[in-house]
Design an enzyme around this catalytic site. Structure first.
Site, PDB file in Angstrom:
ATOM      1  N   ASP A  10      45.668  16.301  31.560  1.00  0.00           N
ATOM      2  CA  ASP A  10      45.086  17.184  30.277  1.00  0.00           C
ATOM      3  C   ASP A  10      43.567  17.615  30.635  1.00  0.00           C
ATOM      4  O   ASP A  10      42.571  17.346  30.001  1.00  0.00           O
ATOM      5  CB  ASP A  10      45.069  16.579  28.939  1.00  0.00           C
ATOM      6  CG  ASP A  10      44.092  15.121  28.713  1.00  0.00           C
ATOM      7  OD1 ASP A  10      43.864  14.832  29.935  1.00  0.00           O
ATOM      8  OD2 ASP A  10      43.571  14.803  27.809  1.00  0.00           O
ATOM      9  N   ASP A  15      39.909  14.362  34.755  1.00  0.00           N
ATOM     10  CA  ASP A  15      41.304  15.017  35.146  1.00  0.00           C
ATOM     11  C   ASP A  15      41.378  15.706  36.524  1.00  0.00           C
ATOM     12  O   ASP A  15      42.081  15.560  37.340  1.00  0.00           O
ATOM     13  CB  ASP A  15      42.276  15.685  34.183  1.00  0.00           C
ATOM     14  CG  ASP A  15      42.321  14.746  32.982  1.00  0.00           C
ATOM     15  OD1 ASP A  15      43.479  14.339  32.924  1.00  0.00           O
ATOM     16  OD2 ASP A  15      41.247  14.721  32.263  1.00  0.00           O
ATOM     17  N   ASN A  39      42.743  16.674  25.918  1.00  0.00           N
ATOM     18  CA  ASN A  39      41.255  16.767  25.653  1.00  0.00           C
ATOM     19  C   ASN A  39      41.131  18.194  25.007  1.00  0.00           C
ATOM     20  O   ASN A  39      40.116  18.711  24.585  1.00  0.00           O
ATOM     21  CB  ASN A  39      40.639  16.933  27.320  1.00  0.00           C
ATOM     22  CG  ASN A  39      40.398  15.612  27.766  1.00  0.00           C
ATOM     23  OD1 ASN A  39      39.942  14.804  27.063  1.00  0.00           O
ATOM     24  ND2 ASN A  39      40.689  15.439  28.973  1.00  0.00           N
ATOM     25  N   THR A 129      47.255  10.875  32.900  1.00  0.00           N
ATOM     26  CA  THR A 129      45.822  10.624  32.740  1.00  0.00           C
ATOM     27  C   THR A 129      45.626  11.406  31.475  1.00  0.00           C
ATOM     28  O   THR A 129      44.235  11.645  31.200  1.00  0.00           O
ATOM     29  CB  THR A 129      44.801  11.110  33.887  1.00  0.00           C
ATOM     30  OG1 THR A 129      45.122  12.410  34.056  1.00  0.00           O
ATOM     31  CG2 THR A 129      45.140  10.466  35.244  1.00  0.00           C
ATOM     32  N   PHE A 170      41.050   7.148  23.593  1.00  0.00           N
ATOM     33  CA  PHE A 170      41.377   8.481  23.287  1.00  0.00           C
ATOM     34  C   PHE A 170      42.899   8.749  23.725  1.00  0.00           C
ATOM     35  O   PHE A 170      43.469   9.144  22.866  1.00  0.00           O
ATOM     36  CB  PHE A 170      40.668   9.264  23.953  1.00  0.00           C
ATOM     37  CG  PHE A 170      40.848  10.815  23.974  1.00  0.00           C
ATOM     38  CD1 PHE A 170      40.296  11.664  22.856  1.00  0.00           C
ATOM     39  CD2 PHE A 170      41.687  11.408  24.873  1.00  0.00           C
ATOM     40  CE1 PHE A 170      40.909  12.940  22.548  1.00  0.00           C
ATOM     41  CE2 PHE A 170      42.167  12.762  24.645  1.00  0.00           C
ATOM     42  CZ  PHE A 170      41.622  13.387  23.517  1.00  0.00           C
ATOM     43  N   ASN A 171      43.262   8.415  24.988  1.00  0.00           N
ATOM     44  CA  ASN A 171      44.517   9.087  25.589  1.00  0.00           C
ATOM     45  C   ASN A 171      45.765   8.341  24.572  1.00  0.00           C
ATOM     46  O   ASN A 171      46.914   9.004  24.443  1.00  0.00           O
ATOM     47  CB  ASN A 171      44.688   8.606  26.945  1.00  0.00           C
ATOM     48  CG  ASN A 171      44.112   9.503  27.867  1.00  0.00           C
ATOM     49  OD1 ASN A 171      43.709  10.534  27.283  1.00  0.00           O
ATOM     50  ND2 ASN A 171      43.874   9.113  29.116  1.00  0.00           N
ATOM     51  N   HIS A 244      36.819   8.186  34.607  1.00  0.00           N
ATOM     52  CA  HIS A 244      38.011   7.605  34.274  1.00  0.00           C
ATOM     53  C   HIS A 244      39.329   7.868  35.174  1.00  0.00           C
ATOM     54  O   HIS A 244      39.888   6.812  35.571  1.00  0.00           O
ATOM     55  CB  HIS A 244      38.339   7.859  32.927  1.00  0.00           C
ATOM     56  CG  HIS A 244      37.241   7.990  31.749  1.00  0.00           C
ATOM     57  ND1 HIS A 244      36.895   6.602  31.010  1.00  0.00           N
ATOM     58  CD2 HIS A 244      36.622   8.644  31.172  1.00  0.00           C
ATOM     59  CE1 HIS A 244      36.053   6.860  30.203  1.00  0.00           C
ATOM     60  NE2 HIS A 244      35.598   8.178  30.267  1.00  0.00           N
ATOM     61  N   ASP A 245      39.862   9.174  34.975  1.00  0.00           N
ATOM     62  CA  ASP A 245      41.184   9.464  35.373  1.00  0.00           C
ATOM     63  C   ASP A 245      41.345   9.188  37.072  1.00  0.00           C
ATOM     64  O   ASP A 245      42.506   8.786  37.692  1.00  0.00           O
ATOM     65  CB  ASP A 245      41.564  11.009  35.133  1.00  0.00           C
ATOM     66  CG  ASP A 245      41.609  11.123  33.429  1.00  0.00           C
ATOM     67  OD1 ASP A 245      41.716  10.096  32.817  1.00  0.00           O
ATOM     68  OD2 ASP A 245      41.580  12.176  33.192  1.00  0.00           O
TER      69      ASP A 245
HETATM   70  C1  PIR Z   1      37.196  11.162  28.145  1.00  0.00           C
HETATM   71  C2  PIR Z   1      38.362  11.728  27.643  1.00  0.00           C
HETATM   72  C3  PIR Z   1      38.428  11.786  26.290  1.00  0.00           C
HETATM   73  C4  PIR Z   1      37.082  11.624  25.340  1.00  0.00           C
HETATM   74  C5  PIR Z   1      35.971  11.281  26.104  1.00  0.00           C
HETATM   75  N1  PIR Z   1      34.986  10.806  25.442  1.00  0.00           N
HETATM   76  C6  PIR Z   1      36.036  11.168  27.401  1.00  0.00           C
HETATM   77  C7  PIR Z   1      39.428  11.853  28.316  1.00  0.00           C
HETATM   78  C8  PIR Z   1      39.499  11.512  29.853  1.00  0.00           C
HETATM   79  O1  PIR Z   1      40.259  12.803  30.389  1.00  0.00           O
HETATM   80  C9  PIR Z   1      40.194  10.456  30.020  1.00  0.00           C
HETATM   81  O2  PIR Z   1      41.790  10.634  30.416  1.00  0.00           O
HETATM   82  C10 PIR Z   1      40.345   9.739  28.930  1.00  0.00           C
HETATM   83  N2  PIR Z   1      40.542  10.563  27.964  1.00  0.00           N
HETATM   84  C11 PIR Z   1      39.155   8.685  28.424  1.00  0.00           C
HETATM   85  O3  PIR Z   1      39.414   8.048  27.264  1.00  0.00           O
HETATM   86 CA    CA Z   2      42.435  12.954  30.776  1.00  0.00          CA
END
Ligand code: PIR
Ligand code: CA
Length: 325
Positions: A10, A15, A39, A129, A170-171, A244-245
């Site tokens: 997303d 990502d 996102n 992701t 979040f995911n 993160h991803d």
């Molecule tokens: C990152 C994400 C969502 C919110 C924030 N604050 C930061 C997205 C990233 O793309 C990752 O996959 C995941 N969601 C981290 O929570």
């Molecule tokens: Ca993501």
């Protein structure tokens, strides 16, 4: 033999960097990219996935996936859609090329099923992701994919913290019922969650290393890090942004870069305050079999070496193509 993966994304700055890493690393064969609302809205993240794929010269098949979560109401811009983190486009910052490819006509869930079933058993690894809607749909469309894939290595969840709520990442919160189904299925799920990804921060030294590669792509990645870093410090009060991803892709490339431990993980779908939490039992307190691998420790230098190497290789490939053209 490179590891064949499907990236379900997303985009999203991190990502986008996951796509760069998957495309630039020789140990990975990026077979398909599928989009899922998260996102940002589905049209935006699909467009972003295509623009990033174009930027890195990817040959992956690209398909559009789920527009809404399975059961819950979509998180809106108010509580998420990470407009505050990734900008209104979902991938604000540097100008990107327009897509040079067509979308595959299939739904992402169908493409995932087709790719997994067309390949040999244990050949395809799923790397989600974003929210897990497409993966849950694909499982229901063709339950045989569960034993046919090599595994699911996902960015999502956490065992000591959330980011969308105190409990939920979040995911997972974006589609808790889909996540619950994915974690409960009989495949090996590796959870690369916030406890791991918050170690993968783009420090000023890291950004300098990336800028110093001195290619158009390195400049774009550095600008993504600047944008993401700006929102991370203003919204989250974190000095440097976690990428993160890309950590999920790094785990597939080199297991030594992302250390894991076995645990039992279940997604809470009932709790008023804990909806979307990935409850993680490392000690066997629930008496449930350990069904998951959970990422705990990042090899920081090794991780950024992989990113720098991927950006460098894509640059070399593109330089060769432009001189031979
Ligand atoms: C990152 C994400 C969502 C919110 C924030 N604050 C930061 C997205 C990233 O793309 C990752 O996959 C995941 N969601 C981290 O929570
Ligand atoms: Ca993501």
């Amino acid at each position: 033999m490179p590891r064949k993966i499907i990236l379900d994304v997303d985009p999203g700055h991190d990502d986008a960097i996951a796509i760069v890493l998957a495309e630039g690393n020789p140990e990975i064969d990026l077979v398909a990219i599928t989009s899922v609302a998260g996102n940002q809205t589905l049209p935006k993240v699909t467009y972003n996935a295509m623009r990033v794929a174009t930027l890195v010269g990817s040959q992956a098949t690209i398909a559009r996936g789920a527009e809404f979560p399975l059961m819950r109401k979509q998180l809106t811009d108010h509580d998420i859609i990470a407009g505050s983190v990734h900008g209104v486009s979902g991938l604000d910052g540097p100008v990107l090329p327009e897509p040079s490819m067509e979308l595959d006509p299939r739904h992402a869930a169908q493409l995932i099923v087709d790719v997994v079933m067309e390949h040999e058993p244990q050949e395809i690894t799923l790397v989600p992701t974003g929210p897990l809607t497409n993966i849950a749909l694909a499982m229901r469309l063709e339950p045989k994919i569960v034993e046919r894939v090599r595994g699911v290595v996902l960015m999502g969840g956490g065992y000591t913290q959330g980011n969308a709520t105190p409990a939920a990442e979040f995911n997972i919160l974006a589609d808790p019922e889909a996540a619950a189904a994915v974690f409960a299925a009989e495949w090996q799920v590796t959870m690369v969650g916030l406890d791991l990804t918050h170690q993968a921060v783009a420090t000023p030294e890291v950004k300098e290393r990336i800028r110093a590669i001195g290619t158009p792509l390195s400049q774009t990645v550095a600008e993504w890090l600047d944008f993401f870093g700006g929102t991370y410090s203003s919204v989250w009060k974190m000095p440097y942004p976690p990428i993160h991803d890309a950590c999920a892709v790094a785990r597939v490339i080199n297991p030594d870069v992302v250390h894991v431990e076995e645990a039992f993980v279940v997604v809470e779908t009932q709790g008023k305050w804990t909806y979307g939490e990935t409850v993680t039992d490392f000690l066997g307190a629930f008496g449930e079999p350990f069904n998951n691998l959970v990422a705990t420790k990042l090899h920081f230098e090794g991780f950024w070496d992989l990113i720098v190497d991927a950006i460098t290789r894509i640059g070399e490939r593109q330089a060769q193509q432009s001189t031979s053209a």
